[in-house]
Every structure is written in C-alpha cells, then in structure tokens.
Scaffold this motif. Structure first.
Motif, PDB file in Angstrom:
ATOM      1  N   GLY A  23       0.809  -1.213   0.000  1.00 28.08           N
ATOM      2  CA  GLY A  23       0.000   0.000   0.000  1.00 28.08           C
ATOM      3  C   GLY A  23       0.836   1.253   0.000  1.00 28.08           C
ATOM      4  O   GLY A  23       0.963   1.915  -1.011  1.00 28.08           O
ATOM      5  N   ARG A  24       1.430   1.566   1.121  1.00 22.25           N
ATOM      6  CA  ARG A  24       2.312   2.726   1.187  1.00 22.25           C
ATOM      7  C   ARG A  24       3.465   2.416   2.120  1.00 22.25           C
ATOM      8  O   ARG A  24       3.305   1.658   3.085  1.00 22.25           O
ATOM      9  CB  ARG A  24       1.574   3.984   1.613  1.00 22.25           C
ATOM     10  CG  ARG A  24       1.126   3.957   3.036  1.00 22.25           C
ATOM     11  CD  ARG A  24       0.426   5.242   3.432  1.00 22.25           C
ATOM     12  NE  ARG A  24       0.493   5.338   4.902  1.00 22.25           N
ATOM     13  CZ  ARG A  24       0.468   6.451   5.574  1.00 22.25           C
ATOM     14  NH1 ARG A  24       0.368   7.593   4.944  1.00 22.25           N
ATOM     15  NH2 ARG A  24       0.538   6.461   6.885  1.00 22.25           N
ATOM     16  N   MET A  25       4.599   3.014   1.827  1.00 26.68           N
ATOM     17  CA  MET A  25       5.798   2.769   2.621  1.00 26.68           C
ATOM     18  C   MET A  25       6.668   4.023   2.611  1.00 26.68           C
ATOM     19  O   MET A  25       6.583   4.822   1.695  1.00 26.68           O
ATOM     20  CB  MET A  25       6.608   1.608   2.035  1.00 26.68           C
ATOM     21  CG  MET A  25       5.871   0.287   1.952  1.00 26.68           C
ATOM     22  SD  MET A  25       6.838  -1.000   1.118  1.00 26.68           S
ATOM     23  CE  MET A  25       7.901  -1.531   2.467  1.00 26.68           C
ATOM     24  N   TYR A  26       7.516   4.142   3.617  1.00 28.13           N
ATOM     25  CA  TYR A  26       8.502   5.214   3.606  1.00 28.13           C
ATOM     26  C   TYR A  26       9.857   4.618   3.221  1.00 28.13           C
ATOM     27  O   TYR A  26      10.034   3.395   3.216  1.00 28.13           O
ATOM     28  CB  TYR A  26       8.546   5.981   4.929  1.00 28.13           C
ATOM     29  CG  TYR A  26       8.838   5.156   6.161  1.00 28.13           C
ATOM     30  CD1 TYR A  26      10.136   5.068   6.654  1.00 28.13           C
ATOM     31  CD2 TYR A  26       7.821   4.490   6.847  1.00 28.13           C
ATOM     32  CE1 TYR A  26      10.411   4.327   7.796  1.00 28.13           C
ATOM     33  CE2 TYR A  26       8.083   3.749   7.981  1.00 28.13           C
ATOM     34  CZ  TYR A  26       9.384   3.673   8.458  1.00 28.13           C
ATOM     35  OH  TYR A  26       9.662   2.932   9.582  1.00 28.13           O
ATOM     36  N   GLY A  27      10.789   5.481   2.859  1.00 23.05           N
ATOM     37  CA  GLY A  27      12.048   5.032   2.271  1.00 23.05           C
ATOM     38  C   GLY A  27      12.802   3.994   3.073  1.00 23.05           C
ATOM     39  O   GLY A  27      13.157   2.934   2.560  1.00 23.05           O
ATOM     40  N   TYR A  28      13.056   4.284   4.349  1.00 25.45           N
ATOM     41  CA  TYR A  28      13.815   3.341   5.175  1.00 25.45           C
ATOM     42  C   TYR A  28      13.089   2.003   5.263  1.00 25.45           C
ATOM     43  O   TYR A  28      13.706   0.945   5.238  1.00 25.45           O
ATOM     44  CB  TYR A  28      14.038   3.934   6.569  1.00 25.45           C
ATOM     45  CG  TYR A  28      14.832   3.032   7.478  1.00 25.45           C
ATOM     46  CD1 TYR A  28      16.207   2.884   7.306  1.00 25.45           C
ATOM     47  CD2 TYR A  28      14.219   2.338   8.510  1.00 25.45           C
ATOM     48  CE1 TYR A  28      16.945   2.054   8.132  1.00 25.45           C
ATOM     49  CE2 TYR A  28      14.938   1.513   9.346  1.00 25.45           C
ATOM     50  CZ  TYR A  28      16.309   1.375   9.162  1.00 25.45           C
ATOM     51  OH  TYR A  28      17.033   0.538   9.988  1.00 25.45           O
ATOM     52  N   GLU A  29      11.781   2.051   5.331  1.00 24.89           N
ATOM     53  CA  GLU A  29      10.969   0.834   5.391  1.00 24.89           C
ATOM     54  C   GLU A  29      11.180  -0.021   4.135  1.00 24.89           C
ATOM     55  O   GLU A  29      11.275  -1.246   4.213  1.00 24.89           O
ATOM     56  CB  GLU A  29       9.497   1.236   5.528  1.00 24.89           C
ATOM     57  CG  GLU A  29       8.532   0.106   5.700  1.00 24.89           C
ATOM     58  CD  GLU A  29       7.102   0.597   5.840  1.00 24.89           C
ATOM     59  OE1 GLU A  29       6.270  -0.224   6.254  1.00 24.89           O
ATOM     60  OE2 GLU A  29       6.799   1.769   5.533  1.00 24.89           O
TER      61      GLU A  29
END
Length: 115
Positions: A23-29
C-alpha cells in the motif's frame, strides 16, 4: 549481492512491487523490507533509493504523503492509478527478462523442460 549492477536496472520495479503489496511505505521501510526478503543479500542504499523514488514520482507513478511522526516529518510513497498499471507491465517485462536470462545461462535445462 556481490554485483549490485545486476539489480540496478530492476530497482524501480522492486520498489513498485513492494508498494503494490504494502500500500504505502517510507524510504527506510523499503530498504529494510528488501533486506529482510533477500535475507541480507540485497541492500538498497539511500543514494540509489531516493533518486528512484523521485523519478517515479516525477513520472506520475507515485504519490507522496507527508506525516508527522514524533518530531519528524516522514514521506510515505504509494502508487498512483497509473503506477498500479505500470507495475503490472514492468513485472511482466522483468519476468520475461528473467526467463531469457535463464535460457541463456542454462540452455540445457531449458531444452529438457521443453520435452
């Protein structure tokens, strides 16, 4: 992975596939998910990840949502509708590429499978 050049051409497809699944993620994730899935064999650096994310955003394939987490702002990336369609196309291209590479690297095995 010893030769990171082998995956660089697939980096945007890897990112898009992860966003499709999560769905959605941030960079480090994203970097940690890749590391986890590949059991540490593939490490995506920030220097490779963020230019790829910005390129996908510039192409209209990603949306960015900014959220405050603690005292920091965090950017979450998610696929646009066009990004979802393009993910399907890129995954098909990557699968075809992998098949062709397997044929080139192990032609005998592929001949055995055809009969």
């Amino acid at each position: 992975m010893k030769n990171s050049q082998l995956y660089k051409g697939s980096l945007t497809t890897i990112i898009m596939k992860l966003l499709e699944e999560n769905g959605r993620m941030y960079g480090y994730e994203i970097t940690q998910k890749v590391k986890s899935i590949t059991k540490g064999e593939l490490n995506i650096t920030e220097g490779a990840l963020y230019p790829a994310l910005h390129k996908l955003e510039g192409e209209g394939l990603l949306d960015v949502e900014v959220e405050k987490v603690g005292n920091r702002l965090r950017k979450y990336y998610k696929l646009t509708e066009d990004g979802q369609k393009e993910t399907v196309n890129r995954l098909e291209e990557l699968e075809e590429f992998i098949k062709n590479m397997q044929t080139l690297v192990n032609p005998k095995i592929n001949l055995d499978l055809q009969f």
